[in-house]
Structure formats: C-alpha cells, structure tokens
Design a protein around this motif. Structure first.
Motif, short mmCIF file in Angstrom:
data_model
loop_
_atom_site.label_atom_id
_atom_site.label_comp_id
_atom_site.label_asym_id
_atom_site.label_seq_id
_atom_site.Cartn_x
_atom_site.Cartn_y
_atom_site.Cartn_z
N UNK A 263 1.82 35.50 70.19
CA UNK A 263 3.01 36.29 69.84
C UNK A 263 3.27 36.14 68.34
N UNK A 264 3.65 37.26 67.73
CA UNK A 264 3.90 37.25 66.29
C UNK A 264 5.35 36.83 66.01
N UNK A 265 5.56 35.66 65.37
CA UNK A 265 6.94 35.20 65.13
C UNK A 265 7.74 36.16 64.25
N UNK A 266 7.08 36.79 63.27
CA UNK A 266 7.80 37.73 62.40
C UNK A 266 8.28 38.93 63.21
N UNK A 267 7.39 39.43 64.05
CA UNK A 267 7.77 40.57 64.90
C UNK A 267 8.92 40.19 65.83
N UNK A 268 8.84 38.97 66.36
CA UNK A 268 9.92 38.49 67.25
C UNK A 268 11.25 38.46 66.51
N UNK A 269 11.20 38.03 65.25
CA UNK A 269 12.41 37.99 64.42
C UNK A 269 12.96 39.38 64.17
N UNK A 270 12.05 40.31 63.86
CA UNK A 270 12.48 41.70 63.59
C UNK A 270 13.07 42.32 64.85
N UNK A 271 12.42 42.09 65.99
CA UNK A 271 12.92 42.65 67.25
C UNK A 271 14.29 42.08 67.65
N UNK A 272 14.59 40.90 67.11
CA UNK A 272 15.87 40.26 67.43
C UNK A 272 17.05 40.97 66.76
N UNK A 273 16.77 41.97 65.93
CA UNK A 273 17.86 42.78 65.37
C UNK A 273 18.69 43.35 66.53
N UNK A 274 17.97 43.76 67.57
CA UNK A 274 18.66 44.09 68.83
C UNK A 274 18.77 42.76 69.58
N UNK A 275 19.98 42.28 69.84
CA UNK A 275 20.11 40.95 70.46
C UNK A 275 19.25 40.80 71.72
N UNK A 276 18.46 39.75 71.73
CA UNK A 276 17.61 39.47 72.89
C UNK A 276 16.24 40.11 72.79
#
Lengths: 309, 102
Positions: A199-212
């Motif tokens: 899993x890409x941590x950066x992508x996970x961070x960006x996707x967290x813009x929408x909570x969850x």
C-alpha cells in the motif's frame, strides 16, 4: 598433679599428630581450576562459572588459557543476558588481538550482544570493521550473512528499504558457501518480500482528505466507517453551532474536530506502513526449507528443517 | 473524554496529572472496558510523553479511532489478567517515522 599434667600433654600431642596425619589438604592446580570452571560452564551454571573463571584469571594471570577464560566470562555474561558487560569483555579480547579464533568468535558475539541491546548500528559497525581486517573467505561470508540478517530484522521492524541492503549482502556470499547459508533461497524470498502487494502511504494520506479514505484503502473498513461518521458528525456540529451564533461552542467542537481530522490522516498513512510491514513479515515467515543431508563419516542421512529468517 | 484529558495535560507541564486523575477516579467508576493494551488513556499518556503534546494528542486520537474493531484482527493479542487484549503500543504506530537509538 604433675602426672596429670604430663598425661594431658601426652594426650594433646597424640591427638594433634593423629589429626594432622589424617586431615586432607588440597592444592588447586591450574588445570583443575580451569576444568572445574569449564564443567560449570558446560552444566550451564553460568553465574558460578563466571566466579570460577575470574578466580582462574586472578590466580593464574600468566596462563596461556587466560584469554580463553576471559572469553568464557564474556560468553557466561551473554548467556545470562548481561549484554552490556558481555560486549565490554568481547571488546577487550578483540583489541588484545592475541588469539585469532577468539577474536573472530568475540566479534560475532559482540555483534549479537549489541543487537540484544537494540543497537543494530553498533552490531553492523563491529562486523564491518572485522570485514576490513579479514582475508578469509569463509569468515567474510559469515559476516555478510550476519549483516544480511540484521538488515532483514530491520525490515521486519518497518524499514522496507533494508531489504535492498540485505539482498546486497546475501549476493556477496561466495558460491562455495552459498549452499550452507541457503543464500539462493533467501535471495528469492527477499525478492518476493520486496515485490509483495504493498500500500502506498502517500496515496493513503491523500485519500484521507475524505475522512476514513486512507483506512478504507488499507482494508480497514470498520475503522474507516467510524472515522467518516465521527468527522462528519463533528463538522456538522461545528457548522450548526456557528449558524446558531454559538461561536464559543463552535470553537470547542471545531478544535476537537481538527484533532480527529489530523488523526484520520495519521491513521491512513500509519495503516499503510503497518500493512506493508505485515506483508513483509508474512512473506519472510511463510517458507520452511527441507534439506537432505548426508554425513560421509557416519554414512547416515538426515533431513534438515531450515527456517529462512 | 480522553481527548480533553490529553489536552489538559499540557497545563501541567507534561506530567499528565489529568490522565492520571481520569485513570484513578473516573475509569474506575466508569468501568475498565478498553480492549487494547496498553489502554487508550495509558497510550495517550505515553504518546504525549514520547512525542510532545501536539503529535501525542494526534496519536491518542488515532488510537481512539482504531480502538477495537479492525485492529483486533491485525494486531497480536495477549491474555492479560485473564482477558484477551489487543497489543498496540506506541512503538507499533510510530515506527515508520520515529527512529529509536541506532
């Protein structure tokens, strides 16, 4: 009275001669002391063995076995988990440079002692220093193998970049000794761990813009749902408090929401890292090699179970 | 609740007196129901001690979000005082950015 005194003296003299004639005296020799200490060591009574080896070093300082006794003290300290003291003893043996075999063993044990102290940096330093000094291919291979294991241990702790270094060390093991270290199998496994599903941590961070969003990306759907509902609820509450001209309440709820929103992003990125670490550990743990072995001396055959890491 | 305590702890110079008050006087009455080990309040205390108020607070809230649920299937479990607890220390959540001694 005179006869009585003579009688008493005679009895005392006879008793003294008798007792000295039958009492046992013992002289501990060099070999006796060393063998007794070794016996305790073999019986794994390390605490007592330390005392006896120290006694040996004290009473026989000129002995040719003094270095060996000090090494044994280091081993006893290591086995009793006194890693700091053990590393200090091994360091003295390494610096003395008297017995090459003891120096070699001390280097590897000191490295292990540092690992037990959660100090992989020093553990590697010791091995690198010895690598520069030795010309023996077998020892070099042992060093490369140990360095690779340290890097793999670091990868298990969540540093996937350590797998590249582990690969580098495993590839340096000479072809003659590669089989005994199962280097090829280990290289294949490290490659597999590197190429595993990540899993890409950066992508996970960006996707967290929408909570969850980041948590859902990492497969944590329940956590993602809770995060989404909690954040949306607090955002709506803040908005409504503001709309109702209750700025103080809006400020408090908004402050709390800021924390939960930041935690949502942290959770997303952290979950990606944890996912990747779990994948690496799972791959490194999943294989067991079964190697047939034939002993030419006893002409016996056996199967060896070999756990890669 | 823990959130407010985490924040208030800063007023006491990082001594976490408020978290200790929560643990000693409120949690006892409220009931010890946290399925994680260390508990969320202890985790908050440790994360604030280790990383300071701001990051410690964020980590504490991250823990509250994850308490129970998915973590139960991903993190190792231990039996502590006869009850199964999900082992999730601060080190399991800061390893990717915080370097311990090398």
């Amino acid at each position: 009275m005179r006869y009585f005194s003579i009688y008493i003296l005679t009895v005392l003299c006879v008793f003294t001669v008798y007792s000295s004639a039958f009492s046992e005296s013992l002289v501990i020799t060099h070999d006796m002391q060393y063998e007794y200490a070794c016996l305790l060591f073999d019986e794994k009574d390390y605490e007592t063995a330390i005392v006896e080896f120290k006694r040996f070093v004290h009473f026989f300082p000129q002995s040719f076995q003094k270095e060996a006794a000090e090494f044994k003290i280091g081993q006893c300290l290591f086995y009793t988990k006194k890693y700091h003291d053990a590393a200090r003893i091994f360091n003295q043996i390494i610096l003395a440079e008297k017995d090459p075999d003891l120096v070699r063993q001390s280097v590897f044990l000191q490295s292990r002692a540092f690992i037990h102290q959660n100090n992989p940096g020093y553990a590697q330093l010791v091995l690198h220093n010895y690598l520069k000094l030795t010309e023996d291919t077998a020892i070099k291979d042992q060093i490369y193998f140990n360095l690779a294991m340290i890097q793999i241990s670091e990868a298990r702790k969540g540093k996937p970049e350590s797998l590249d270094q582990a690969l580098g060390y495993l590839e340096k093991i000479s072809p003659d000794n590669a089989a005994s270290y199962a280097a090829d199998n280990r290289i294949a496994l490290v490659h597999k761990a590197k190429q595993g599903h990540k899993k890409n941590p950066t992508l996970a961070g960006v996707l967290s813009v929408i909570p969850g969003g980041g948590l859902a990306y990492c497969g944590r759907y329940k956590d993602a749902a809770v995060t989404f509902l909690l954040n949306v609820g607090l955002m709506v509450a803040t908005w409504q408090a503001w709309e109702n001209d209750n700025e103080a309440l809006a400020g408090v709820i908004g402050f709390v929401e800021t924390g939960f929103y930041s935690a949502n992003i942290y959770s997303g990125v952290s979950s990606a890292h944890k996912y990747n670490r779990a994948q690496i550990i799972q791959i490194l743990n999943q294989q067991v090699y079964i190697q047939p072995k034939i002993d030419p001396e006893t002409k016996g055959a056996s199967l060896t179970l070999n756990f890669p890491f | 609740m823990v959130l407010i305590f985490c924040f208030a702890a800063s007023a006491y110079g990082g001594q976490n007196l408020v978290i200790e008050f929560y643990q000693d006087h409120i949690s006892v009455v409220d009931g010890d129901r946290c399925p994680m080990y260390p508990t969320c309040s202890t985790y908050a205390k440790k994360s604030i001690e280790k990383h300071g108020l701001v990051i410690g607070w964020v980590m504490a809230l991250d823990r509250i979000i994850r308490c129970g649920r998915d973590e139960a299937t991903l993190a190792p479990s231990y039996i502590i005082n006869g009850q199964t607890a999900i082992y999730d220390p601060v080190e399991a959540n800061d390893f990717w950015w915080f370097n311990t001694k090398k």
